[in-house]
Structure formats: structure tokens, C-alpha cells
Design an enzyme around this catalytic site. Structure first.
Site, PDB file in Angstrom:
ATOM      1  N   GLU A 153       0.894  -1.196   0.037  1.00  0.00           N
ATOM      2  CA  GLU A 153      -0.137   0.025  -0.024  1.00  0.00           C
ATOM      3  C   GLU A 153       0.738   1.283   0.091  1.00  0.00           C
ATOM      4  O   GLU A 153       1.964   1.145   0.482  1.00  0.00           O
ATOM      5  CB  GLU A 153      -0.858  -0.015   1.262  1.00  0.00           C
ATOM      6  CG  GLU A 153      -1.861   1.151   1.372  1.00  0.00           C
ATOM      7  CD  GLU A 153      -2.430   1.072   2.799  1.00  0.00           C
ATOM      8  OE1 GLU A 153      -3.643   1.636   2.685  1.00  0.00           O
ATOM      9  OE2 GLU A 153      -2.073   0.538   3.599  1.00  0.00           O
ATOM     10  N   LYS A 169     -10.157   1.600  -2.070  1.00  0.00           N
ATOM     11  CA  LYS A 169     -10.074   0.871  -0.668  1.00  0.00           C
ATOM     12  C   LYS A 169     -11.454   1.420   0.047  1.00  0.00           C
ATOM     13  O   LYS A 169     -11.949   2.188   0.044  1.00  0.00           O
ATOM     14  CB  LYS A 169      -8.990   1.418   0.206  1.00  0.00           C
ATOM     15  CG  LYS A 169      -9.012   0.896   1.443  1.00  0.00           C
ATOM     16  CD  LYS A 169      -7.533   1.458   2.182  1.00  0.00           C
ATOM     17  CE  LYS A 169      -7.405   0.800   3.283  1.00  0.00           C
ATOM     18  NZ  LYS A 169      -6.121   1.259   4.408  1.00  0.00           N
ATOM     19  N   CYS A 202      -5.013  -3.588   3.143  1.00  0.00           N
ATOM     20  CA  CYS A 202      -4.467  -3.487   4.600  1.00  0.00           C
ATOM     21  C   CYS A 202      -5.785  -3.933   5.469  1.00  0.00           C
ATOM     22  O   CYS A 202      -6.072  -4.932   6.155  1.00  0.00           O
ATOM     23  CB  CYS A 202      -3.914  -1.939   4.698  1.00  0.00           C
ATOM     24  SG  CYS A 202      -2.970  -1.808   5.876  1.00  0.00           S
TER      25      CYS A 202
END
Length: 512
Positions: A40, A111, A148
Site C-alpha cells: 500500500e 479501498k 490493508c
């Protein structure tokens, strides 16, 4: 198929990061790796960028995406990495790009779950995505994309398995902290075990991150680990045969009796301030008794509020923080629904001065303590009151009403104990109130505040400030304490105001 998880410490320079990515890709390709997963923020480390991330996204996203496609094609290797994609607003998306070995973009994922946890607020600078992650075809295999914080939400990974994913690619900048390395490995192994699937997980090697990129097999065994190296990668053969073998002895997916139907819901943290100092002459919906406050709290939470803020009232309607009245209010809420998170004020207007406030807080019954309490840093003794809240074991939220309050909050010993910081502009003009919110937010962030920020207006500024908070990724407060009507001027209950805020959120995001 050989898959690899790479790691490095991204800088703020996109070209430098692309050069590091190319070096890793070249090494991995030479070792017959077909898919390399990268961290990321591989495009640019957001922690090294001051202010809005939008200019970086607007200027460099195409450079980054074009660079990934060029590198993938030049080295005949599939790549997964994340960067800052323009959203058209002040907050860009945190987007994973999946590029196949011919240099074609196989898919992208904005995300969903932004890292608003552990006193950090990613949503202050990043726009959340609104779609489930895709399963893309890379090197002839079906790969699901996970970013993540997403690994803390097992239903997201399960949605990828239901969509046919054979491998889960995780790009992360997993931050350090007590137990965080254990969380990283445990969650990755759990996602592999419960889904009997290969996981290739890359984490940034930046100083504030844990590194430890890994490849994990379908039984949860870590078969490759990059450790703490600053720049490197680890790899393993991700065979379909291993998946078949594991699923033959552990047919957990085949044994499921629960079907998931995943949908993306609004991401808006909302506090309902259900009564404040309002009187019945202003609105018939104001709650003045413990039972009435509890009923309003239940209705607001059922409609979508996350927490409730309420002022205890005396029999004659006055605001109070006297122990017997705080206890009666908290008890009533918990007897209605013990899951409701309820907080209250510590405002000086509720008592006879700072000394009396301290005595009252220290006398609140242990059994019926509020979950959180608010302290306004425009008031005398605010730092001491905040410390008392923390010492009693309650969650603290501090408030600033103007830029003049910010230095006192930043100097307070409890600054990093705050679950959030409230920004409450005093201006009566909506445009001025919004400017003040943003100025205070900027000063707080510049002063080191990482906790979530919450904007709320009063009367005519309430709904414009709600819109600004949603635009800025801040938390939101609505409720009868602040305003008695919806945006259209019609008298509204607390629950109706919560619904109105959700409507505004959907209206704003439906245009994106």
C-alpha cells in the site's frame, strides 16, 4: 504458479518509488515469479506529504499507473500495487491496481475500509470507495484484491472467495504498535485458513510499519517471509493442487450453511445529540426525563447513529451533571439497550464552577458511568477535567470552539487519549462556520492530532456543516441539541435527523 510479496519503504517521490518497484520486479521475474504483490502507498508515502493529497494524485496518478504497466510488460510479470487516484475532490482514493504480464490493467479496487482506528483517521485525507473489491485474472489465476485494514473484515475476503478467487493479494502499510505484528500475521493466517486459499501479503517497510511481507498457504502455514528487510521479496509456488489437497481434508467452504449477500453500506460515523438544553416550548420532541432520553437514544441508534450524547436533566428541566441524575440517565439507557454507547457533557453551565465540576465527575457512580464524556477547551480547568474523565476510566472527547482553543488542547496531557476531537464553530453564517471548521481541523492536524475529528454546527449552520463534514471525511453530529429541524426546515425527531444525515451522505456520494 510462483507468487511473491515484495516490500520497500516508499518515499514521497513517485519516480523513485517506480525505480524501486522495477528493481524488485526485475529480480522476481528472473526467479520465475509470475505475480508480485507490492505495498500500500507504493506510489507515494502519505505520511511524507503535507496537507491535501489531491495535488499529488492529480499530478502523479497517471505517471504511477503508466509506470506499473510499463514495468509489468517489460519484465513479463503481473503486478499489484496501490496509489493515490484522483476522485475529483480534495481527498483522493487509495486504489489498488492489478496489471497483467502484458501490461494491461486487469482491474482496480478503491479501498473500502479506511483506517479510522488506533487514534488515526485515514478518512481525513482519503475518499472511501463504494464498491466491493474485484477478482481479476493475473497469470491465468483468479486473484482477489484486499487493501490493508480490509483484512480485519473477514466478510470482504469471503466475498472474493464466493466470486471465485484462488489467491488473495493483500497490499498494506501495516502500522507498528503494541501487538500489531501479531495482528498482522494472525489475521492473514485466519483469512487463509477460513477460506482455504493462498494469500500473498505485502506490507510497507517504512519506519512506522511492520514490514513482514508473507506468502501463506491454504492451511495457514507461512511458507515465505520477507522479515524486516528494507527492500526485498519472498516467494512460493502457489499450486492449485495444494488448494485441492487442503479442501479435501478441510472442506469448510463446502460445509457452509450460511450464505452471504454482501453490499456496501454508507461509511459515516454519526453522533446523535438528543436533547442538550432544549425546552418543550421549542420542540415537542425534546427528552427531559431518563426514560425519555433512553427512548430517543434507542430510536436514534436504530436509525443509524453510532453513539449518543445526552444531557441529564433535573425534575424542573435544568441541565446537570449531579451524580444521581447522571446515574439515572445512564441506567435508563442501558436498561433499554446495553449496547448503546452513551456519553454526556462536563460543561461548566451544568454546575457551580470548575471546582464543583471536578467534585461531581469524581462522584459519578462507578456502576453507572457514561461511556464517554466531552470537555470543552474554551473553559477554565479543561485540562484537569479531561484528566478526571480519563482517570475515572471513561473515554474522552475534547472540543474546540475556535482557533483560540487549539493551543490549550494541544498542550493538554490527555491529548492522545481522545477518541475524537469535536470542532464546534461559533459563527452563525454557514460559510464562515465551514471555514472555521476547516481552519481548526488544519491547526489540529498540524499540531499532531491523529484522532478522528467531528464537525458540528448549531441552528442554521448545522446542515451546511454536516455537508462539509461528509465532504472532508470528518465525523458528524446531529440531533435536537443542535437543531430542531431537518435540512428542509421541517420539525424533526433525533431519528429523523439521523436519517437526514444518511440521505445527505448518499446524495453526495451518488454523484461520484
Amino acid at each position: 504458479m510462483k507468487i511473491a510479496a515484495g516490500q520497500f519503504a516508499p518515499t514521497s517521490n513517485v519516480q523513485s518509488n517506480l525505480a524501486t518497484i522495477e528493481a524488485l520486479a526485475s529480480e522476481a521475474a528472473a526467479a520465475a515469479v509470475a505475480l508480485l504483490v507490492l505495498p500500500e502507498e507504493a506510489m507515494a508515502s502519505t505520511g511524507l506529504i503535507d496537507g491535501s493529497l489531491a495535488p499529488v494524485a492529480n499530478e502523479h496518478w497517471s505517471t504511477f499507473s503508466d509506470g506499473l504497466t510499463r514495468i509489468a510488460a517489460a519484465h513479463s510479470i503481473a503486478l499489484v500495487a496501490s496509489g493515490l487516484e484522483p476522485s475529483g475532490y480534495d481527498r483522493p482514493y487509495n486504489t489498488m491496481l492489478a496489471v497483467d504480464s502484458t501490461g494491461e490493467v486487469a482491474g482496480r479496487y478503491r479501498k473500502l475500509h479506511l483506517y479510522d482506528a488506533f487514534a488515526y483517521q485515514e478518512s481525513a485525507r482519503i475518499m472511501p470507495g463504494n464498491e466491493l473489491p474485484p477478482v481479476v485474472s493475473l497469470a491465468g489465476r483468479a486473484v482477489g484484491l484486499v487493501n490493508c485494514y480490509d483484512i480485519r473484515f473477514p466478510e470482504l475476503t469471503r466475498s472474493l472467495i464466493d466470486a471465485g478467487a484462488e489467491i488473495i493479494a493483500v497490499a498494506a502499510a501495516w502500522m507498528t504498535g503494541r501487538g500489531k505484528e501479531d495482528h498482522w500475521e494472525t489475521l492473514l493466517r485466519a483469512r487463509a485458513i477460513e477460506n482455504t486459499v493462498w494469500v500473498a501479503a505485502s506490507s510497507s517497510a517504512a519506519p512506522e510499519c511492520v514490514a513482514g511481507s508473507k506468502v501463506i498457504d491454504p492451511l495457514g502455514i507461512v511458507v515465505a517471509d520477507a522479515g524486516e528487510t528494507d527492500t526485498g521479496w519472498c516467494a512460493a509456488q502457489a499450486t492449485a493442487g495444494r488448494v485441492a489437497q487442503v479442501r479435501s481434508v478441510l472442506p469448510a467452504l463446502a460445509n457452509r450453511r450460511i450464505a452471504l449477500h454482501c453490499a456496501v453500506t454508507p461509511k459515516l460515523f454519526m453522533k446523535a445529540a438528543v436533547n442538550g438544553g432544549r425546552e418543550l416550548s421549542e420542540t415537542p420532541h425534546v427528552a427531559l426525563t431518563p426514560e425519555g432520553i433512553a427512548a430517543e437514544a434507542v430510536a436514534a441508534v436504530r436509525q443509524g447513529a453510532d453513539v449518543v450524547h445526552a444531557h441529564a436533566r433535573t425534575p424542573d428541566g435544568g441541565q446537570t451533571i449531579a451524580p444521581e441524575h447522571i446515574a439515572a440517565m445512564v441506567r435508563a439507557v442501558r436498561e433499554h439497550d446495553p449496547r448503546i454507547i452513551v456519553g454526556t457533557t462536563t460543561g461548566l453551565w451544568t454546575c457551580e464552577g470548575h471546582a464543583d465540576r471536578m467534585a461531581q465527575i469524581r462522584s459519578w457512580p462507578e456502576e453507572w458511568l457514561p461511556d464517554f464524556a466531552s470537555v470543552a477547551f474554551c473553559e477554565e480547568g479543561a485540562a484537569e477535567a479531561a484528566q478526571a474523565v480519563v482517570d475515572r476510566g471513561m473515554t474522552l472527547e475534547s472540543a474546540v470552539w475556535s482557533l483560540d482553543d487549539v493551543p490549550a488542547l494541544l498542550a493538554s496531557p490527555t491529548l492522545h487519549d481522545n477518541v475524537r476531537v469535536l470542532i464546534e464553530p461559533l459563527a452563525e453564517d454557514p460559510a464562515e462556520a465551514i471555514r472555521d471548521c476547516r481552519a481548526m481541523a488544519s491547526a489540529l492536524r498540524a499540531g499532531g492530532v491523529t484522532a478522528p475529528l467531528l464537525y458540528h454546527g448549531l441552528e442554521g449552520t448545522t446542515w451546511p456543516v454536516v455537508r462539509a463534514a461528509i465532504e472532508d471525511g470528518a465525523e458528524v453530529r446531529v440531533g435536537i441539541e443542535d437543531v430542531i429541524t431537518n435540512e428542509d426546515g421541517k420539525l424533526a425527531t433525533n431519528a429523523q435527523q439521523v436519517d437526514e444525515a444518511l440521505r445527505i451522505y448518499e446524495e453526495i456520494f451518488s454523484t461520484r
